[in-house]
Design a protein around this motif. Structure first.
Motif, short mmCIF file in Angstrom:
data_model
loop_
_atom_site.label_atom_id
_atom_site.label_comp_id
_atom_site.label_asym_id
_atom_site.label_seq_id
_atom_site.Cartn_x
_atom_site.Cartn_y
_atom_site.Cartn_z
N ASP A 16 0.84 -1.19 0.00
CA ASP A 16 0.00 0.00 0.00
C ASP A 16 0.88 1.24 0.00
O ASP A 16 1.91 1.30 0.68
N ASN A 17 0.46 2.26 -0.77
CA ASN A 17 1.15 3.54 -0.76
C ASN A 17 0.96 4.17 0.61
O ASN A 17 -0.16 4.42 1.04
N ALA A 18 2.06 4.42 1.30
CA ALA A 18 1.98 4.89 2.69
C ALA A 18 1.21 6.20 2.80
O ALA A 18 0.44 6.40 3.75
N ILE A 19 1.40 7.09 1.84
CA ILE A 19 0.73 8.38 1.92
C ILE A 19 -0.77 8.21 1.72
O ILE A 19 -1.59 8.84 2.41
N ARG A 20 -1.16 7.35 0.78
CA ARG A 20 -2.59 7.09 0.57
C ARG A 20 -3.23 6.52 1.83
O ARG A 20 -4.36 6.85 2.18
N GLU A 21 -2.51 5.68 2.53
CA GLU A 21 -3.04 5.12 3.76
C GLU A 21 -3.14 6.19 4.86
O GLU A 21 -4.10 6.22 5.62
N ILE A 22 -2.15 7.08 4.91
CA ILE A 22 -2.20 8.18 5.87
C ILE A 22 -3.39 9.08 5.59
O ILE A 22 -4.09 9.53 6.49
N LEU A 23 -3.64 9.35 4.30
CA LEU A 23 -4.75 10.22 3.94
C LEU A 23 -6.10 9.62 4.35
O LEU A 23 -7.04 10.35 4.65
N LYS A 24 -6.20 8.29 4.36
CA LYS A 24 -7.42 7.67 4.87
C LYS A 24 -7.61 7.99 6.35
O LYS A 24 -8.71 8.29 6.81
N THR A 126 13.20 10.47 -2.39
CA THR A 126 12.62 10.53 -3.73
C THR A 126 11.09 10.46 -3.66
O THR A 126 10.52 10.22 -2.58
N TYR A 127 10.46 10.63 -4.80
CA TYR A 127 8.99 10.62 -4.89
C TYR A 127 8.46 9.21 -4.63
O TYR A 127 8.84 8.26 -5.32
N LEU A 128 7.59 9.08 -3.64
CA LEU A 128 7.07 7.76 -3.26
C LEU A 128 6.28 7.11 -4.39
O LEU A 128 6.31 5.89 -4.56
N GLY A 129 5.55 7.91 -5.18
CA GLY A 129 4.76 7.36 -6.28
C GLY A 129 5.63 6.67 -7.33
O GLY A 129 5.20 5.69 -7.95
N ALA A 130 6.84 7.18 -7.53
CA ALA A 130 7.76 6.53 -8.46
C ALA A 130 8.19 5.17 -7.92
O ALA A 130 8.25 4.18 -8.66
N LEU A 131 8.48 5.11 -6.62
CA LEU A 131 8.84 3.82 -6.02
C LEU A 131 7.68 2.83 -6.13
O LEU A 131 7.89 1.65 -6.41
N SER A 132 6.45 3.31 -5.93
CA SER A 132 5.28 2.43 -6.05
C SER A 132 5.14 1.90 -7.46
O SER A 132 4.71 0.76 -7.67
N TYR A 355 9.28 7.47 4.60
CA TYR A 355 8.64 6.75 3.51
C TYR A 355 9.22 7.10 2.14
O TYR A 355 8.95 6.40 1.16
N PHE A 356 10.00 8.16 2.07
CA PHE A 356 10.53 8.62 0.79
C PHE A 356 11.95 8.11 0.52
O PHE A 356 12.57 8.52 -0.45
N TYR A 357 12.43 7.22 1.37
CA TYR A 357 13.79 6.68 1.22
C TYR A 357 13.73 5.20 0.83
O TYR A 357 12.82 4.48 1.25
N VAL A 358 14.73 4.78 0.07
CA VAL A 358 14.79 3.37 -0.31
C VAL A 358 15.61 2.56 0.70
O VAL A 358 15.50 1.33 0.73
N MET A 367 10.36 15.14 7.89
CA MET A 367 8.92 15.25 7.66
C MET A 367 8.66 16.06 6.39
O MET A 367 9.41 16.97 6.04
N ARG A 368 7.57 15.70 5.68
CA ARG A 368 7.11 16.47 4.53
C ARG A 368 5.85 17.22 4.91
O ARG A 368 4.89 16.63 5.43
N LEU A 369 5.83 18.52 4.61
CA LEU A 369 4.70 19.37 4.92
C LEU A 369 4.13 19.95 3.63
O LEU A 369 4.87 20.52 2.82
N ASN A 370 2.82 19.82 3.46
CA ASN A 370 2.12 20.38 2.30
C ASN A 370 1.30 21.59 2.75
O ASN A 370 0.68 21.55 3.81
#
Length: 394
Positions: A16-24, A126-132, A355-358, A367-370
């Motif tokens: 599961d994409n970690a960010i998508r799960e956090i957004l839930k 790096t961008y998590l979506g690319a890793l996914s 979550y953004f590291y391999v 931390m990433r802040l939007n």
């Protein structure tokens, strides 16, 4: 029936994409979310959607609802040719292909280029979506060092000199997750390294139009056109729900991306592409972009000011000239996962940077802040809470 027994072996690599799960988790009422990378709904050009739709139907009729070329709707490709030329990328309409968002290209790149065990070089972080997108094809990731100006050229040189890297993936402008931008001289240096090693660079550019200060920078592709696949999107400057991504790639790569897309979805939705074509060719983007920037600029400024006011000593953060993210780092022994749990308990959310590291264990104190999805007052309140939770964890 045990359906698990039917799953392909590659699913063992899919998570599961970690960010998508956090957004839930953070979608509950009252939550102030600094977690997502989502454009503000008020940035969408809703006032012209009726006009755009009428133009599309009047101009293209039933053709806007018909099957179309896998490569993309030609009027959109023609409009994108002019759009890319303004960025310093000469590409004919025939050299441009369309996908369902830039994410569609990342999956296609994995499918076309990655054999299990192939080495793929990515920034840290790096961008998590690319890793996914890449991970199901079972690459071996090679970590690239970064600093405040993005990827470090000397480390890129070292990695490519070792050989065996299938491609390099970078987000050079307002990077997700750090917000960092590679400066002009370093872009030229990176282009030279890529050319010298006859390597392929996948240049992902979702954010460069969201510039609030400073001067635009040319894409790396403009310095090494035959060695770079440039990927862009209209999700941040039109609407993400239309799912319009585009790419200008070397010929052989482009041809294989088209073959992959034929088996995936035949083509991207024609009506969405027609709307995007009219948005670009009719000059709507130039008129609407200042409105988008006027929404995001004060939100970024509010976050920067709040960080200075509320984050404890020992914290540091990026100061991007645009984009959607600010990256913050604390002392090495700071557990940002603990901060996250405390903040969510107080209806405030962000994404822990790990979550953004391999490499496992890296980024524990980041931390990433939007700032695009919350108003200035909410941002200030959220950063105050984060500062208090960080101080507790320290």
């Amino acid at each position: 029936m045990r359906f698990e027994n039917l799953l392909a072996a590659r699913t063992l690599k899919m998570h599961d994409n970690a960010i998508r799960e956090i957004l839930k988790v953070v979608s509950r009422p009252g939550m102030i979310s600094l977690a997502g990378g989502i454009p503000a709904p008020e940035s969408f050009p809703m006032g012209i959607m009726d006009e755009l739709s009428a133009r599309v139907i009047r101009k293209y009729g039933s053709g806007a609802f018909q099957y179309d070329l896998t490569e993309g709707f030609m009027p959109l490709r023609e409009a994108l040719s002019g759009h890319l030329a303004k960025k310093g990328i000469p590409a004919s309409p025939e050299e441009i292909i369309i996908a369902s968002g830039s994410q569609g290209f990342l999956d296609a790149v994995g499918k076309v280029l990655i054999t299990p065990g192939d080495r793929v070089a990515v920034e840290a972080p790096t961008y998590l979506g690319a890793l996914s997108a890449f991970t199901p094809y079972e690459p071996e990731y090679v970590r690239l060092d970064t600093d405040e100006d993005g990827v470090v050229p000397a480390d890129l040189e070292r990695v490519l000199a070792c050989g065996g890297v299938k491609f390099v993936y970078l987000v050079p402008t307002f990077q997700n997750p750090t917000g960092r931008t590679i400066p002009l001289a370093r872009r030229r240096e990176i282009a030279g390294i890529i050319q010298r090693h006859d390597a392929l660079l996948v240049e992902d550019d979702p954010y460069s139009d969201l510039r609030y200060r400073g001067e635009p920078l040319p894409p790396i592709k403009s310095f090494a056109p035959e060695h770079v696949m440039y990927v862009g999107t209209l999700s941040k400057v039109l609407a993400p729900g239309l799912r319009i991504g585009f790419a200008a790639a070397p010929r052989v790569i482009r041809e294989w991306l088209v073959r992959v897309k034929q088996g995936t979805d035949l083509h991207t939705g024609t009506f969405s592409q027609a709307l995007a074509a009219e948005y670009l060719s009719g000059g709507y983007l130039e008129r609407h972009l200042p409105e988008i920037l006027s929404i995001y600029r004060p939100r970024q400024e509010a976050m920067t000011a709040a960080l200075a006011d509320y984050f404890p000593r020992g914290m540091r953060w990026s100061r991007p000239e645009g984009g959607m993210f600010i990256w913050a780092e604390g002392p090495e022994d700071l557990d940002m996962e603990k901060v996250y749990k405390g903040a969510v308990g107080r209806n405030t959310a962000f994404v822990p940077g790990k979550y953004f590291y391999v490499d496992k264990g890296e980024g524990e104190a980041t931390m990433r802040l939007n700032y695009t999805m919350a108003g200035e007052a909410e941002i200030r309140s959220a950063v105050r809470i984060l500062g208090e939770e960080i101080a507790k964890a320290m």
